[in-house]
Design an enzyme around this catalytic site. Sequence first.
Site, PDB file in Angstrom:
ATOM      1  N   SER A 158       0.869  -1.179   0.000  1.00  0.00           N
ATOM      2  CA  SER A 158       0.000   0.000   0.000  1.00  0.00           C
ATOM      3  C   SER A 158       0.908   1.232   0.000  1.00  0.00           C
ATOM      4  CB  SER A 158      -0.842   0.006   1.286  1.00  0.00           C
ATOM      5  OG  SER A 158      -1.431   1.272   1.496  1.00  0.00           O
ATOM      6  N   TYR A 171      -2.076  -1.485  10.421  1.00  0.00           N
ATOM      7  CA  TYR A 171      -2.077  -1.580   8.957  1.00  0.00           C
ATOM      8  C   TYR A 171      -0.751  -1.071   8.388  1.00  0.00           C
ATOM      9  CZ  TYR A 171      -3.792  -1.120   4.134  1.00  0.00           C
ATOM     10  OH  TYR A 171      -3.957  -1.238   2.770  1.00  0.00           O
TER      11      TYR A 171
END
Length: 273
Positions: A158, A171
């Site tokens: 990401s 995350y």
Amino acid sequence: MADEKNKVSYGTGVNINLKGKTALVTGSSSGLGMEIAKYLARTGASVAIHYHSEKQQAEQVAAEINSNGGKAAVFGGDVSSQSDVQNIFQSIDEKLGPLDILVNNAGIDGKRQLCGEDNPEDWVRVIGINLMGPYYCSREAVKRMKKNGHGVIINITSVHEFLPWSGYTAYCSAKAGLSMFTKTLAQEVSESGIRVVSVAPGAIKTPINKDVWGNPDTYRDLLTKIAMPRMGETKDIAEAVTFLVSDMASYITGTTLVVDGGMLLYPAFKHGG
Ligand code: NAD
């Protein structure tokens, strides 16, 4: 005289052909994984469609591929469970044959929780799915790929492997950890004909971020964070992955391809100031 084997025809296009290859895309019952699986199938690969809880959706993806001349089969399991992962790989060996391509795509972003006010169990769950999952899958893949003398592993990270994101320490830590896993594993397997590459998406319209793009205020705010004036589409990521698993990318390993429409370009500076 030109070597017959290396003779090229100009103006005929450049095709990616993955015929004869077998690919597993984790979390391909939805979003990015579903699109990646369809792209790999379109280029000729046999694809293992993997789901955690959305069996019906996974079966629909496989049915679409199979009814359009491709080859796909469905496999279920939790990537954060080592025994589930071992079972998935064993079933793929039996149903589709030796694995050539692994796309570690399954992931969750978890609840927004500030450190200290959060629940450690939620933190561990995000790490379990987003970091342990790719590790368990990669170790099964590497064992098989080493025997075959080739293979490609793609880790979907990401922009948050680079960008901090308040409320999402688990995350961001998982994605940054996965990026270093890519580099270290790439180094380890570089002499076994195996490449390992990360793909870091920006904001791509999928179910994971529906709460953001489904609300006009948060959607407008999101667009201010992207240099190009649009959210990404699933095909933006699927096309990057298809290129990276192909022989066109045969000298690319241990790095991250960012596909984010310029989210990492500090768009707030676009107009000077
Ligand atoms: P999505 O919610 O549509 O898909 C997530 C997939 O992961 C689903 O198929 C789900 O079944 C699977 N999954 C969840 N928990 C699992 C578990 N325990 N075991 C096995 N599978 C599990 O979301 P998406 O946007 O398609 O996300 C795919 C990947 O892309 C994720 O790793 C996500 O972090 C990453 N990503 C997405 C974006 C984006 O903007 N959409 C941006 C950056 C990174």
